[in-house]
Enzyme design. Structure first.
Site, short mmCIF file in Angstrom:
data_model
loop_
_atom_site.label_atom_id
_atom_site.label_comp_id
_atom_site.label_asym_id
_atom_site.label_seq_id
_atom_site.Cartn_x
_atom_site.Cartn_y
_atom_site.Cartn_z
N GLN A 169 0.82 -1.21 0.00
CA GLN A 169 0.00 0.00 0.00
C GLN A 169 0.86 1.26 0.00
O GLN A 169 0.93 1.97 -0.99
CB GLN A 169 -0.96 0.01 1.19
CG GLN A 169 -1.99 1.13 1.09
CD GLN A 169 -3.24 0.84 1.92
OE1 GLN A 169 -3.42 -0.25 2.45
NE2 GLN A 169 -4.11 1.81 2.01
N ASP A 170 1.53 1.55 1.11
CA ASP A 170 2.46 2.68 1.12
C ASP A 170 3.68 2.33 1.96
O ASP A 170 3.69 1.32 2.67
CB ASP A 170 1.79 3.98 1.56
CG ASP A 170 1.28 3.98 2.99
OD1 ASP A 170 1.19 2.88 3.58
OD2 ASP A 170 0.97 5.06 3.51
N PRO A 171 4.74 3.14 1.89
CA PRO A 171 5.99 2.78 2.58
C PRO A 171 5.83 2.75 4.10
O PRO A 171 4.92 3.37 4.66
CB PRO A 171 6.96 3.90 2.16
CG PRO A 171 6.37 4.49 0.93
CD PRO A 171 4.88 4.36 1.09
N SER B 1 -0.48 6.49 5.13
CA SER B 1 -1.43 6.96 4.09
C SER B 1 -1.48 8.49 3.97
O SER B 1 -2.42 9.04 3.40
CB SER B 1 -2.84 6.41 4.34
OG SER B 1 -2.84 5.00 4.28
#
EC number: 3.2.2.27
Length: 223
Positions: free
Chosen positions: A66-68, A136
Site C-alpha cells: 500500500q504505502d511505505p 497513508s
C-alpha cells in the site's frame, strides 16, 4: 531532488511522466521534501527503487503493497522491505514464516528484499512516499493513478507474470490485470491482524515457483 530509475522503465513510462497529474505530483513531493526535511520517506533517491533495481522485461512476480513504512530509517523503496540494519516488521516476519512453511527452507534474517528484486520480483507500493508517523499521508495526491498505470503496462506488455494480491487494498487492483495471460494469487494481508485469515497457509510462494517452472522461467530464491 535526485531520482533514479532504470532506462527501460523511463521508456515505458515517458508518456506518463508528461501528464498533468504527474507534474503536479512531482511539484507536491518536491515541496514535501523541501519543507519537511527528513520527515518524508523513503529518501528521494529511493522513491523509484523498485523500478531502478529491476528492468521492465525481467519482471516475473509482482507483490503489491500500500504505502511505505512510516518509521525513520525503515522504507527503502521496495514494498514490504526494510533496510538491512532495521528490525524486521511484523508483516514481513509473517511473509518469511509462510515461505519457510510452504517451501521448507530457512529464510535469511534480513529484511532488505533487494535480493528478491534482483531476481525478478517487482515490489511495488501503490503509494511511493509517506510522512513520518502518518500512514497513508500521501494518499490521493496522484501516486495511485501512476501505479495503476504501471500495473496496466506490466499486464499488457508482459506474459505469464505472477501477481500476489494480499489484503483488500491489493485485491482491488485485480481489475487492472489481464487474467487470461497472468496468474493472480489472492489472500489476506500478512499483517498480524489478518495473516491467520488466509495468508499463512496460502502456499503463494510454492504456487509461484511452480507457475514459473511451467512457463520455462528461471525461478526465484525467496530465502
Amino acid at each position: 531532488m535526485e531520482v533514479k530509475i532504470e532506462e527501460s522503465w523511463k521508456e515505458m513510462l515517458k508518456s506518463e511522466f508528461c501528464k498533468g497529474y504527474f507534474k503536479r505530483l512531482v511539484s507536491f513531493i518536491k515541496n514535501e521534501y523541501k519543507t519537511k526535511k527528513d520527515k518524508i520517506f523513503p529518501p528521494p533517491r529511493l522513491i523509484f527503487n523498485a523500478f531502478d533495481t529491476l528492468p521492465f522485461k525481467d519482471i516475473k512476480v509482482v507483490i503489491l503493497g500500500q504505502d511505505p513504512y512510516h518509521g525513520k530509517g525503515q522504507a527503502n523503496g521496495l514494498a514490504f522491505s526494510v533496510n538491512s540494519d532495521i528490525k524486521i516488521p511484523p508483516s514481513l516476519q509473517n511473509i518469511f514464516k509462510e515461505i519457510e512453511r510452504s517451501l521448507k527452507i530457512k529464510t535469511i534474517p534480513n529484511g532488505d528484499l533487494t535480493r528478491w528484486a534482483e531476481q525478478g520480483t517487482f515490489l511495488l507500493n501503490s503509494i511511493l512516499t509517506v510522512e513520518e508517523g502518518r500512514p497513508s499521508s500521501h494518499k490521493d495526491i496522484g501516486w495511485e493513478i501512476f501505479t495503476n498505470e504501471v500495473i496496466k503496462i506490466i499486464s499488457k506488455n508482459l506474459n505469464n507474470v505472477v501477481f500476489m494480491l494480499w489484503g483488500n487494498f491489493a485485491k482491488g487492483k485485480k481489475e487492472l490485470i489481464d487474467t487470461s495471460k497472468h496468474l493472480i494469487l489472492e489472500t489476506s494481508h500478512p499483517s498480524p491482524y489478518s495473516a491467520h485469515n488466509g495468508f499463512l497457509g496460502s502456499n503463494h510462494f510454492s504456487k509461484t515457483l511452480r507457475y514459473l517452472q511451467e512457463h520455462n522461467k528461471t525461478t526465484i530464491n525467496f530465502q
